[in-house]
Design an enzyme around this catalytic site. Sequence first.
Site, short mmCIF file in Angstrom:
data_model
loop_
_atom_site.label_atom_id
_atom_site.label_comp_id
_atom_site.label_asym_id
_atom_site.label_seq_id
_atom_site.Cartn_x
_atom_site.Cartn_y
_atom_site.Cartn_z
N SER A 11 0.82 -1.21 0.00
CA SER A 11 0.00 0.00 0.00
C SER A 11 0.86 1.26 0.00
O SER A 11 1.97 1.28 0.51
CB SER A 11 -0.92 0.02 1.22
OG SER A 11 -1.75 -1.11 1.22
N1 SAH Z 1 -1.14 -4.22 3.70
C1 SAH Z 1 -0.60 -4.89 2.54
C2 SAH Z 1 -1.57 -4.81 1.39
C3 SAH Z 1 -1.32 -5.84 0.36
S1 SAH Z 1 -2.51 -5.86 -0.94
C4 SAH Z 1 0.71 -4.22 2.15
O1 SAH Z 1 0.84 -3.01 2.31
O2 SAH Z 1 1.59 -4.92 1.65
C5 SAH Z 1 -3.86 -6.74 -0.20
C6 SAH Z 1 -3.61 -8.17 0.18
O3 SAH Z 1 -4.87 -8.73 0.54
C7 SAH Z 1 -3.08 -9.07 -0.94
O4 SAH Z 1 -1.91 -9.70 -0.52
C8 SAH Z 1 -4.20 -10.08 -1.18
O5 SAH Z 1 -3.75 -11.37 -1.53
C9 SAH Z 1 -4.90 -10.08 0.17
N2 SAH Z 1 -6.28 -10.55 0.19
C10 SAH Z 1 -7.28 -10.33 -0.70
N3 SAH Z 1 -8.41 -10.93 -0.29
C11 SAH Z 1 -8.13 -11.55 0.90
C12 SAH Z 1 -8.89 -12.33 1.82
N4 SAH Z 1 -10.18 -12.63 1.62
N5 SAH Z 1 -8.28 -12.79 2.92
C13 SAH Z 1 -6.96 -12.52 3.16
N6 SAH Z 1 -6.19 -11.78 2.33
C14 SAH Z 1 -6.77 -11.29 1.22
#
Ligand code: SAH
Length: 213
Positions: A61
């Site tokens: 993010s």
């Molecule tokens: N806070 C993280 C955001 C990563 S993007 C950062 O800054 O790196 C969002 C993440 O949510 C992705 O890795 C994706 O695989 C995950 N995601 C999407 N749907 C999900 C779900 N139902 N349960 C768990 N993770 C999920």
Amino acid sequence: MMFDHARRRMVEDQIAARGVRDARVLRAMASVPRHEFVEEALQHRAYSDCSLPIGYGQTISHPLTVGLMTEALELTGGERVLEIGTGSGYQTAVLAALCANVFTVERLAPLAMRTRKILDQQGLYNVALQIGDGTIGWKAEAPFDAIVVTAGGPELPRPLLSQLRHGGRLVVPVGDGESQSLVRLRIGASGIEEEVIADCRFVKLLGRFGFAQ
Ligand code: SAH
């Protein structure tokens, strides 16, 4: 260290200058080495004003988004926090510096395993990571003082609200696949209070109470 200056600049120019006031959040973001959460070839951009690819079609993010979401959780140090969407683990690490325990859920196993190693290397032993569908929450560890969802779903995943303790805060992006509103819900004395914090753009929340997989 070579990234210290860039990190201080990130906090001053991108986070504090754009309205994040919580001194603990600013301090945590000034100390967590964001470059350790991206691949080596992208480390020189780790403190830039943007999100970055982390593989598997996902992104780390935007720094300001992490600042706004974290501030909205109103952490003071003793909380148990649930994070849905571990991704790179950067947001996880910021949370781990600001509360007692972080419980984080990632649906992509290879990404979760890579991130677990990074969190361990950083000595973040107050983080429990589970692989699975976070839209159903983490019932065995509920209730939580705060919950943050770092992927955008079509609506609030209902189970999460029932895993939030009275007075707790839930921060979640809600909208279509293109853009979302970052919403904070609080279970207050007079019921559920809802407030829009910012417009945002997240990768999709997939799962039972998210978008269809
Ligand atoms: N806070 C993280 C955001 C990563 S993007 C950062 O800054 O790196 C969002 C993440 O949510 C992705 O890795 C994706 O695989 C995950 N995601 C999407 N749907 C999900 C779900 N139902 N349960 C768990 N993770 C999920």
